[in-house]
Write an enzyme that holds these catalytic residues in place. Sequence first.
Site, PDB file in Angstrom:
ATOM      1  N   HIS A 256     -36.612  27.461 -18.958  1.00 10.73           N
ATOM      2  CA  HIS A 256     -37.175  26.256 -19.905  1.00 10.73           C
ATOM      3  C   HIS A 256     -36.314  25.234 -20.075  1.00 10.73           C
ATOM      4  CE1 HIS A 256     -39.691  30.071 -20.772  1.00 10.73           C
ATOM      5  NE2 HIS A 256     -40.754  29.222 -20.926  1.00 10.73           N
ATOM      6  N   ASP A 329     -45.031  28.796 -12.416  1.00 11.24           N
ATOM      7  CA  ASP A 329     -44.606  28.524 -13.911  1.00 11.24           C
ATOM      8  C   ASP A 329     -44.944  27.185 -14.581  1.00 11.24           C
ATOM      9  OD1 ASP A 329     -43.859  29.471 -16.302  1.00 11.24           O
ATOM     10  OD2 ASP A 329     -41.979  30.379 -15.697  1.00 11.24           O
TER      11      ASP A 329
END
Length: 611
Positions: A256, A329
Amino acid sequence: MHYRTSRRTLLTATAATAVAAAAGTVAVGGAAQASGTSGVSTDSRLKRLISRMSLEEKVGQLFVMRVYGHSATAPDQADIDANLSEIGVRTAAELISTYHVGGIIYFAWAHNTRDPHQIADLSNGIQRAGLAGPTPLPLIVSTDQEHGIVCRVGEPATLMPGAMALGAGGSRSDARTAGRVAGAELAALGINQNYAPVADVNVNPANPVIGVRSFGSDPEAVAGMVAAQVKGYQSAGIASAAKHFPGHGDTSTDSHTGLPYIHHTREEWEELDAPSFRAAIAAGIDSIMTAHIVVPALDPSEDPATLSRPILTGILREELGYDGVVVTDSLGMEGVRTKYGDERVPVLALLAGVDQLLNPPDLRVAWNAVLEAVKSGELSEARVEESVLRILRLKAKLGLFRDPYVTRRGVDRTVGTAAHLATADRIAERTTTLLANEGRLLPLSRRTHGNVLVVGADPASPSGTTGPPTRTLAEAFTELGFTASALSTGTAPSQAKIAEAVAAAAGKDAVLVGTYNVTATSAQRALVTALAATGVPVITLAVRNPYDIAHLAGTGYRASLAAYSWTDVELRAAVRVIAGRAEPRGRLPVPVQRADAPAQALYPVGYGLSY
């Protein structure tokens, strides 16, 4: 508002034609089957449908996008403002009509998941918007409902133990049942794709992004649990998505916020990471999610896997034989944005072999980039149609062309039923792991240890609907006939808070400390030490990673357990184990290494005490 509008109202003649053209049965893995008595394959029908779509519609089908609001047409003003700021549209319906997106992803923070009836109504509104388009198409509605520490739909829906808890339980049957129950509830809400299970093998205790989201560290055991969950979810009529290919289990970087490197050799990848994805494919997985990680042994260019043709086409498609949907993702994560700009990422992902582009930070930039890549010839329209066909096959398999709507009655009959909640409790009881029990303190007797203080960390609820953990634990003791009180001390208790806990322990028969990611320098160590020094027996309960006990050596605790998550279902089960209402059946699915000698196992895989 009624959930089911008449078919006559919802489906124009054009829409009805589209539904009829695309209906049919599609085999797992993408091979089309003959449909009905006409002998016309589903693929033939879907290709005819694609031939009527504009290029803009085809490009739109590749995107799965977030949108703010509890309603597809009438969100709150704050959500309208957020949509205008981030996407340039006001509502989900406007998003669909403007960009023709093929899917929507739900998040609690986007205010998509307030309560079951609202979620179902939102799903129906999204489908109505899809069928109102120039080429009427239903949408895939997805979310990350892994259970455990990643959960978008909360109570009153049934919350199941997470992956590592199930790994500790060791029962593939339980894993499959959990998937079936969770999948049935998602389907009732109009959510037809779940980004679960996590197929990563967590061999790195320092992994900041996977951890208890993984079933464990043993590739064979993880593979078995992954296959079971895939079958469970998909038996409920929803699509499952194994993640994160080619394997995110051995990293100390969070994708992330950065770009992780996995330094496995090709042989190590085959041994550690590949088995769970092979098992998912063999189980008929409908979709596989990519990882924003660099694996130089698989692609020397050091492109993240999401953008790597050698990894996605060379290995996943050609070597593993997978022809289902590949979804990225989130494209808003730093791991995929580090090397290339946001306008290049979606194009490179499609060239690598991706089908669905998930949640780009700027949809206008990403959508136009793909459109321009086709117009310029960098990306062929045939390549786009290849992915659109896979996406429409999945929609057909899920029955979305036959009827994409859900009903209020279906929600009430399915979501959070007494039978489902009881199943979750039974499964959770088999996951709690007892790691230490000095002097056989446990099970705790009401006669000798009836007055209990609960202190510790109160991390925010994964779904926003449960906890706080200390209160949940205290209430669970009270329900079993104990006298219990709760004091939240946090993940980094101050000296004043530790002193308050010590004072509260006076006169108590036992103290339960909920620990959360303890480190060698954590103030949680000081809390346990100070409480143990009072002479009151201290029990520690790791409410996230089971590695906490390695950093609590010498603090004086008497008993220690691992719950693998701080959701209510797992905390209540842990209390039933502590109180002797259930046996501690969980066994470590990962090794716990010594804090002072990480090369040595303090507790090996499979360790766990019994009464």
